[in-house]
Scaffold this motif. Structure first.
Motif, PDB file in Angstrom:
ATOM      1  N   ARG A  53      -0.346  29.588 -29.262  1.00 31.58           N
ATOM      2  CA  ARG A  53       0.965  29.488 -28.606  1.00 31.58           C
ATOM      3  C   ARG A  53       1.625  30.841 -28.826  1.00 31.58           C
ATOM      4  NH1 ARG A  53       4.477  25.390 -27.263  1.00 31.58           N
ATOM      5  NH2 ARG A  53       3.078  23.865 -28.218  1.00 31.58           N
ATOM      6  N   GLU A  61       7.030  31.389 -22.783  1.00 29.68           N
ATOM      7  CA  GLU A  61       6.063  30.858 -23.739  1.00 29.68           C
ATOM      8  C   GLU A  61       4.839  30.331 -23.013  1.00 29.68           C
ATOM      9  OE1 GLU A  61       7.417  28.329 -26.841  1.00 29.68           O
ATOM     10  OE2 GLU A  61       9.168  29.579 -27.248  1.00 29.68           O
ATOM     11  N   LEU A  62       3.666  30.579 -23.614  1.00 34.81           N
ATOM     12  CA  LEU A  62       2.394  30.156 -23.045  1.00 34.81           C
ATOM     13  C   LEU A  62       1.531  29.540 -24.130  1.00 34.81           C
ATOM     14  CD1 LEU A  62       3.206  33.104 -21.647  1.00 34.81           C
ATOM     15  CD2 LEU A  62       1.176  32.589 -20.352  1.00 34.81           C
ATOM     16  N   ARG A  63       0.555  28.751 -23.694  1.00 36.59           N
ATOM     17  CA  ARG A  63      -0.467  28.206 -24.589  1.00 36.59           C
ATOM     18  C   ARG A  63      -1.814  28.439 -23.925  1.00 36.59           C
ATOM     19  NH1 ARG A  63      -0.386  22.645 -25.066  1.00 36.59           N
ATOM     20  NH2 ARG A  63      -1.419  22.705 -27.080  1.00 36.59           N
ATOM     21  N   GLU A  64      -2.773  28.922 -24.716  1.00 35.68           N
ATOM     22  CA  GLU A  64      -4.129  29.153 -24.243  1.00 35.68           C
ATOM     23  C   GLU A  64      -5.108  28.559 -25.237  1.00 35.68           C
ATOM     24  OE1 GLU A  64      -3.525  33.333 -21.824  1.00 35.68           O
ATOM     25  OE2 GLU A  64      -4.178  33.443 -23.910  1.00 35.68           O
ATOM     26  N   LEU A  80      -5.740  28.709 -19.690  1.00 35.12           N
ATOM     27  CA  LEU A  80      -4.304  28.498 -19.843  1.00 35.12           C
ATOM     28  C   LEU A  80      -4.036  26.998 -19.885  1.00 35.12           C
ATOM     29  CD1 LEU A  80      -2.626  31.024 -17.401  1.00 35.12           C
ATOM     30  CD2 LEU A  80      -1.999  30.671 -19.783  1.00 35.12           C
ATOM     31  N   GLU A  82      -0.557  25.945 -20.756  1.00 34.14           N
ATOM     32  CA  GLU A  82       0.831  25.902 -20.310  1.00 34.14           C
ATOM     33  C   GLU A  82       1.300  27.315 -20.013  1.00 34.14           C
ATOM     34  OE1 GLU A  82       3.399  23.940 -23.147  1.00 34.14           O
ATOM     35  OE2 GLU A  82       1.900  22.369 -23.481  1.00 34.14           O
ATOM     36  N   THR A  83       1.964  27.480 -18.872  1.00 38.39           N
ATOM     37  CA  THR A  83       2.503  28.782 -18.490  1.00 38.39           C
ATOM     38  C   THR A  83       3.620  28.579 -17.474  1.00 38.39           C
ATOM     39  OG1 THR A  83       1.993  30.908 -17.436  1.00 38.39           O
ATOM     40  CG2 THR A  83       0.683  29.025 -16.738  1.00 38.39           C
TER      41      THR A  83
END
Length: 148
Positions: A53, A61-64, A80, A82-83
């Protein structure tokens, strides 16, 4: 589906470049777009399925998630989760290969993703220029290498 592909050659041994890129949670130390990053649930950054995160310098904010990691092939892939940017079904691959003429490194970074109709070109440029090319330039600076 949009495909983005970028590659570069770095005048550095593959082992030195891999030492930096292999850390799935290390991109906040070298990529100019990343303000901070952490691996969720305290998992190791090199564990397949690890989720990072991170926050961009613009506050997004992003989650990979790490999908593959191979020391033998000096490669990894991630997706990805969340973006705020409409990069749908985004999967990226990073691969390094030795350039034996000079002990240099060939680095390729590519992805495929879906996006809303009419945004293909702008989002391909965003990924290719602001993420991949900026990453190449940042690694050069991090390692004290000359610009291409």
């Amino acid at each position: 589906m949009v495909k983005v592909y970028r590659s570069t050659i770095l005048p550095a041994p593959i082992e030195a470049v891999w030492d930096i890129l292999r850390d799935f949670n290390g991109h906040d130390r070298w990529h100019p777009a990343i303000a901070e990053s952490q691996i969720e649930r305290g998992n190791p950054a090199d564990r397949v399925s690890a989720v990072r995160r991170f926050r961009l310098t613009d506050g997004a904010e992003l989650r990979e998630q790490l999908l593959t990691l191979s020391d033998m092939e000096t490669s990894f892939s991630y997706c990805l989760l969340e973006t705020p940017v409409p990069l749908l079904n985004y999967v990226a691959h990073v691969r390094l290969a030795p350039v034996t003429d000079g002990d240099w490194t060939f680095w390729e970074w590519e992805s495929r993703f879906d996006t809303p109709k009419g945004q293909e070109d702008s989002l391909a440029a965003l990924v290719g220029d602001d993420i991949y090319q900026a990453g190449f330039d940042a690694i050069r600076a991090e390692m004290g290498l000359e610009a291409a």
